[in-house]
Structures are given as C-alpha cells and as structure tokens.
Design a protein around this motif. Structure first.
Motif, PDB file in Angstrom:
ATOM      1  N   GLN A 174      -3.238  14.599 -36.425  1.00 44.62           N
ATOM      2  CA  GLN A 174      -3.738  13.460 -35.700  1.00 44.62           C
ATOM      3  C   GLN A 174      -3.390  12.191 -36.235  1.00 44.62           C
ATOM      4  OE1 GLN A 174      -7.712  14.746 -34.496  1.00 44.62           O
ATOM      5  NE2 GLN A 174      -6.993  15.893 -32.757  1.00 44.62           N
ATOM      6  N   HIS A 175      -3.926  12.168 -37.571  1.00 48.20           N
ATOM      7  CA  HIS A 175      -3.700  10.814 -38.334  1.00 48.20           C
ATOM      8  C   HIS A 175      -2.065  10.467 -38.225  1.00 48.20           C
ATOM      9  CE1 HIS A 175      -7.719  10.927 -40.802  1.00 48.20           C
ATOM     10  NE2 HIS A 175      -7.995  10.608 -39.484  1.00 48.20           N
ATOM     11  N   ARG A 235      -8.121   5.288 -48.229  1.00 53.60           N
ATOM     12  CA  ARG A 235      -6.524   5.063 -48.339  1.00 53.60           C
ATOM     13  C   ARG A 235      -6.161   3.738 -47.688  1.00 53.60           C
ATOM     14  NH1 ARG A 235      -8.447   9.999 -47.396  1.00 53.60           N
ATOM     15  NH2 ARG A 235      -7.527  11.776 -48.347  1.00 53.60           N
ATOM     16  N   ALA A 236      -6.972   3.169 -46.893  1.00 54.09           N
ATOM     17  CA  ALA A 236      -6.301   1.807 -46.385  1.00 54.09           C
ATOM     18  C   ALA A 236      -5.712   1.092 -47.000  1.00 54.09           C
ATOM     19  CB  ALA A 236      -7.696   1.272 -45.582  1.00 54.09           C
ATOM     20  N   TYR A 253      -1.959  10.451 -48.077  1.00 54.27           N
ATOM     21  CA  TYR A 253      -2.822  10.228 -46.757  1.00 54.27           C
ATOM     22  C   TYR A 253      -3.457  11.115 -46.363  1.00 54.27           C
ATOM     23  CZ  TYR A 253      -0.344   5.622 -47.093  1.00 54.27           C
ATOM     24  OH  TYR A 253       0.518   4.557 -47.357  1.00 54.27           O
ATOM     25  N   ASN A 254      -3.114  12.285 -46.552  1.00 54.69           N
ATOM     26  CA  ASN A 254      -3.579  13.654 -46.054  1.00 54.69           C
ATOM     27  C   ASN A 254      -5.216  13.843 -46.445  1.00 54.69           C
ATOM     28  OD1 ASN A 254      -1.673  14.354 -44.378  1.00 54.69           O
ATOM     29  ND2 ASN A 254      -0.434  15.427 -46.004  1.00 54.69           N
ATOM     30  N   ILE A 255      -6.154  14.413 -45.761  1.00 58.77           N
ATOM     31  CA  ILE A 255      -7.328  14.467 -46.166  1.00 58.77           C
ATOM     32  C   ILE A 255      -7.482  16.344 -46.597  1.00 58.77           C
ATOM     33  CG2 ILE A 255      -8.142  12.700 -45.255  1.00 58.77           C
ATOM     34  CD1 ILE A 255      -9.786  14.554 -43.054  1.00 58.77           C
ATOM     35  N   GLN A 282       4.641   3.644 -43.076  1.00 57.49           N
ATOM     36  CA  GLN A 282       5.250   4.943 -43.772  1.00 57.49           C
ATOM     37  C   GLN A 282       4.146   5.942 -44.030  1.00 57.49           C
ATOM     38  OE1 GLN A 282       7.536   4.183 -47.128  1.00 57.49           O
ATOM     39  NE2 GLN A 282       8.616   6.032 -46.939  1.00 57.49           N
ATOM     40  N   TRP A 283       4.201   7.055 -43.294  1.00 54.78           N
ATOM     41  CA  TRP A 283       3.503   7.922 -43.557  1.00 54.78           C
ATOM     42  C   TRP A 283       3.722   8.736 -45.116  1.00 54.78           C
ATOM     43  CZ3 TRP A 283      -1.594   9.021 -42.260  1.00 54.78           C
ATOM     44  CH2 TRP A 283      -2.222  10.562 -42.643  1.00 54.78           C
TER      45      TRP A 283
END
Length: 127
Positions: free
Chosen positions: A20-21, A118-119, A10-12, A5-6
C-alpha cells in the motif's frame, strides 16, 4: 515536486502495508506528472484516487495497530483523520492543487504519518 523513488529500506516488513505504501507513492508520482500538464480534470481524478486509497490504507493500518495493541493507536488514528480531512478540503479548492505548497503538504504529511522514521531518508529524484 521531484519524483519519489521507492527503496526497499522503506519496507516495514508487513506485505500489505508495504504494498500500500508503494501504491501511495505511485499515486503521488502520478499526481505530480499530471500536475505538470495542468489538466485540472485529470488532476482532480487522480487526487480523488489519492483520497480513496489513503482511506483504504489508513483503515487497514489501523486494524493492524489495534490487533497488536499499538500504544499510540489513538494518536495515529487522529493523524490519519486530520490528513484525510485536509485532503478533502483541498479537493474543494481546485486552484490549490496546482500550487507548490500542496506538494509540500502531501509529501510531508503522508511521509511523516506513515513513514515517521523513514521520511527524512525518502529519496527524491529529478523527473
């Protein structure tokens, strides 16, 4: 493998890379859904999409790293190469695509390369 789930965290902050991620996560989720169906031809097609899109993403990411003089550029580029080489070797071993250890490689590999901080926080949800 559970669905990824995004989350916004997680955004940089770079729109191109964040988009793209998200696309890579979408491909991974799609790959997992097709894997459940055990349709090897569809699995190979989506896996090929993953390889192609990873190449595009890694190229774009490396260009940005060069522009900002990222101190670990060479190391990161080698990680990208290793990841792509592994994906390509797995694409020649169709049966491996159906094994659970493949999921572990994809998730841990891609997330640790491109989401190092973030992993460990990546949310997996049951599908």
């Amino acid at each position: 493998m559970e669905k990824i789930q995004w989350l916004g965290e997680y955004n940089i902050g770079l729109e191109l890379i964040d988009t793209q991620h998200q696309k890579l996560v979408e491909i991974l989720n799609n790959l997992n859904e097709i894997k459940k169906e055990k349709n090897i031809e569809s699995l190979i097609r989506v896996f090929h999409d993953l390889i192609c899109y990873s190449r595009i993403h890694f190229f774009d990411e490396e260009e940005i790293m060069k522009k900002i003089n990222y101190p670990k550029y060479e190391e990161h580029k080698l990680e990208h190469k290793f990841f792509i080489d592994k994906l390509e070797s797995y694409s020649r071993t169709r049966i491996f695509l159906l094994k659970s250890s493949f999921n572990t490689f994809i998730i841990s590999g891609l997330l640790s390369i491109d989401f190092p901080k973030r992993a460990s926080r990546c949310k997996l949800i049951s599908s």
